[in-house]
Design a protein around this motif. Sequence first.
Motif, mmCIF file in Angstrom:
data_model
loop_
_atom_site.group_PDB
_atom_site.id
_atom_site.type_symbol
_atom_site.label_atom_id
_atom_site.label_comp_id
_atom_site.label_asym_id
_atom_site.label_seq_id
_atom_site.Cartn_x
_atom_site.Cartn_y
_atom_site.Cartn_z
ATOM 1 N N GLY A 46 10.830 10.615 -6.331
ATOM 2 C CA GLY A 46 11.049 11.835 -5.565
ATOM 3 C C GLY A 46 12.108 11.689 -4.496
ATOM 4 O O GLY A 46 12.633 12.684 -3.991
ATOM 5 N N SER A 47 12.462 10.475 -4.148
ATOM 6 C CA SER A 47 13.492 10.274 -3.136
ATOM 7 C C SER A 47 14.896 10.236 -3.727
ATOM 8 O O SER A 47 15.858 9.975 -3.001
ATOM 9 C CB SER A 47 13.219 8.979 -2.353
ATOM 10 O OG SER A 47 12.131 9.200 -1.479
ATOM 11 N N SER A 48 15.022 10.444 -5.032
ATOM 12 C CA SER A 48 16.383 10.490 -5.580
ATOM 13 C C SER A 48 16.592 11.582 -6.633
ATOM 14 O O SER A 48 17.672 12.154 -6.721
ATOM 15 C CB SER A 48 16.765 9.131 -6.182
ATOM 16 O OG SER A 48 16.196 8.972 -7.445
ATOM 17 N N VAL A 102 19.962 5.774 2.737
ATOM 18 C CA VAL A 102 18.726 5.146 2.266
ATOM 19 C C VAL A 102 17.579 6.134 2.467
ATOM 20 O O VAL A 102 17.374 6.640 3.569
ATOM 21 C CB VAL A 102 18.490 3.763 2.929
ATOM 22 C CG1 VAL A 102 18.582 3.822 4.435
ATOM 23 C CG2 VAL A 102 17.143 3.185 2.513
ATOM 24 N N ILE A 103 16.874 6.428 1.371
ATOM 25 C CA ILE A 103 15.828 7.462 1.427
ATOM 26 C C ILE A 103 14.493 6.871 0.987
ATOM 27 O O ILE A 103 14.338 6.425 -0.155
ATOM 28 C CB ILE A 103 16.162 8.649 0.496
ATOM 29 C CG1 ILE A 103 17.581 9.175 0.763
ATOM 30 C CG2 ILE A 103 15.126 9.767 0.677
ATOM 31 C CD1 ILE A 103 17.992 10.369 -0.098
ATOM 32 N N SER A 104 13.556 6.833 1.903
ATOM 33 C CA SER A 104 12.209 6.395 1.546
ATOM 34 C C SER A 104 11.231 6.976 2.551
ATOM 35 O O SER A 104 11.304 6.673 3.737
ATOM 36 C CB SER A 104 12.123 4.866 1.554
ATOM 37 O OG SER A 104 10.798 4.472 1.280
ATOM 38 N N LYS A 105 10.327 7.807 2.054
ATOM 39 C CA LYS A 105 9.340 8.393 2.970
ATOM 40 C C LYS A 105 8.458 7.293 3.547
ATOM 41 O O LYS A 105 8.225 7.230 4.737
ATOM 42 C CB LYS A 105 8.479 9.431 2.247
ATOM 43 C CG LYS A 105 7.452 10.077 3.173
ATOM 44 C CD LYS A 105 6.820 11.297 2.555
ATOM 45 C CE LYS A 105 5.730 11.887 3.443
ATOM 46 N NZ LYS A 105 6.238 12.549 4.640
ATOM 47 N N SER A 106 7.983 6.409 2.677
ATOM 48 C CA SER A 106 7.076 5.353 3.148
ATOM 49 C C SER A 106 7.850 4.253 3.878
ATOM 50 O O SER A 106 7.299 3.550 4.713
ATOM 51 C CB SER A 106 6.343 4.732 1.964
ATOM 52 O OG SER A 106 7.286 4.097 1.120
ATOM 53 N N GLY A 107 9.118 4.110 3.532
ATOM 54 C CA GLY A 107 9.930 3.056 4.160
ATOM 55 C C GLY A 107 9.575 1.672 3.667
ATOM 56 O O GLY A 107 10.073 0.681 4.194
ATOM 57 N N ALA A 144 0.365 -0.840 -9.808
ATOM 58 C CA ALA A 144 1.547 -1.618 -10.236
ATOM 59 C C ALA A 144 2.389 -2.002 -9.031
ATOM 60 O O ALA A 144 2.964 -3.101 -8.977
ATOM 61 C CB ALA A 144 2.365 -0.823 -11.236
ATOM 62 N N LYS A 145 2.455 -1.110 -8.033
ATOM 63 C CA LYS A 145 3.217 -1.430 -6.808
ATOM 64 C C LYS A 145 2.611 -2.663 -6.144
ATOM 65 O O LYS A 145 3.314 -3.572 -5.710
ATOM 66 C CB LYS A 145 3.132 -0.265 -5.812
ATOM 67 C CG LYS A 145 4.237 0.746 -5.911
ATOM 68 C CD LYS A 145 4.159 1.666 -4.691
ATOM 69 C CE LYS A 145 5.179 2.786 -4.744
ATOM 70 N NZ LYS A 145 5.072 3.724 -3.638
ATOM 71 N N GLN A 146 1.276 -2.688 -6.070
ATOM 72 C CA GLN A 146 0.603 -3.811 -5.412
ATOM 73 C C GLN A 146 0.791 -5.107 -6.207
ATOM 74 O O GLN A 146 0.975 -6.175 -5.633
ATOM 75 C CB GLN A 146 -0.878 -3.498 -5.236
ATOM 76 C CG GLN A 146 -1.079 -2.390 -4.222
ATOM 77 C CD GLN A 146 -2.534 -2.079 -3.978
ATOM 78 O OE1 GLN A 146 -3.420 -2.814 -4.409
ATOM 79 N NE2 GLN A 146 -2.787 -0.997 -3.292
#
Length: 481
Positions: free
Chosen positions: A95-97, A153-158, A446-448
Amino acid sequence: MRPLIELNYENTHSNQLDSNKMGQANGLLLEKVFEDNQDRIASIVNDLYAKKNTPGQWCRWLTLGENTALKTQINDYVKTVAGQFDDMVVLGIGGSSLGGYALLRALIHPYWNQLPADKRNGCPRYHFIENVDADQMNGLLDILTPSRTLFIVISKSGSTAETMSAFMIAKAWLETHIAEEKAIAKHIVAITDAKQGLLRPLADQAGYQTFEVPDDVGGRFSVFSAVGLLPAALCGISIDEIQSGIQAIDQQLQLPDLSQNIAAQAALIQIQLYQQGKFMAVFMPYSFRLASVADWMVQLWAESLGKQKNLNGDDVFVGSTPIKAVGVTDQHSQVQLYNEGPFDKVFTFIEVASPTKDIAISDNQFTDTPDLTYLNGKPLSALMNAEFQSTRASLTRNQRPNMTITLPEVNAYYLAQLLYMLEVKTAIAGALLNIDPFNQPGVELAKQYTYALMGRSGYEHLIAEAQGRVAEDTQVMHVAI
Ligand code: PA5
């Protein structure tokens, strides 16, 4: 007043789709479906719009079309950097791109990056890094000039590993070419949460220009925040036009009356057919410019609707599988399956009434070859249109339900209507399935595992699982080539 985009859904009606003829095909008795669901739809639409300013409900994306402060903030920044950059690189994923990319692909010259600077009105070329691929990253850095490149640089969570690793590479690359820290800061913009996450304090400390991903706006619903609008505005796309388009269609989409609300109609038809076993949603724009809108839609639909639990906490394992197809190209790759394969799909076509600029097929070529002369002198858009109509007619004849969304043309005003309508459609579809369309717990595991495999502290306990050393009774098959 300019017209709105339109939805045509008569090919989902059971008169068009004769279930007796095919046995397996089914369509809807639309009048009955609409009548039976009017009250339910009215309460879903009212409930959705009532939540638009409620903290914690993730519906603030419904307010972005009215955000004049955002428009001013972006336009001011764009003015201050005008002419300073030849290349803009967006670092983000999901969603950030996807939204920003869809806007750019649709609204500026199809071969923008190949145009000389004067034909781009001094705006930068654009590139998106949305993978962690060394070849792609090296290849891009090879063609960029540090002093003329802007990274967004786009990241809601960072904290997204893909985006943050790309950012760390980009920053180090700038540092090897630009000596002064203050000067480097001018080459980086951060779009992130106002308060939370890792990127916000890093950006503030380094003095980067920042924009917010607003509270209660999830990634895949963020195209009309700075996430999509900043890259668009830097390439000359009018935020005014985008916001006017949203406002125009929003008046219709807020209506609880099903007969007037095309997002509710599209959602209801899609979910009713899903509940009859049409588990696939093919999204097929007949337009080169709109090809990336299909990618954006695939993510919006998949991540919003594919859910294990319903709102009561029961296991339901729902979700309709989105498929991207681009007309006419994919007529020669997918349409055989669609016409003759399983009866498990609903098609949404996007038709563009007039191309931005037409081109005629030459009328003096191969004049002695009768089987080619029928093309002579015809506008290319006539062929596109004939192919669209033919594919739609063949699918209908083969008992495949399909809807068509018509855009008068591809411009910022109508594209904004389309994307916003698809967001509202997705939110309503989520409510019809009784699931939360705004969360994504299924991407977390999967992220974890990735954090564990990459050595992030606090995730050590997941290393064995992440390596596939799972419970003994589970069969894991590895195929080595
Ligand atoms: O739609 C979503 O929420 C996701 O696709 C996110 O946008 C994606 O995972 C990137 O997240 P973030 O912006 O936190 O880096």
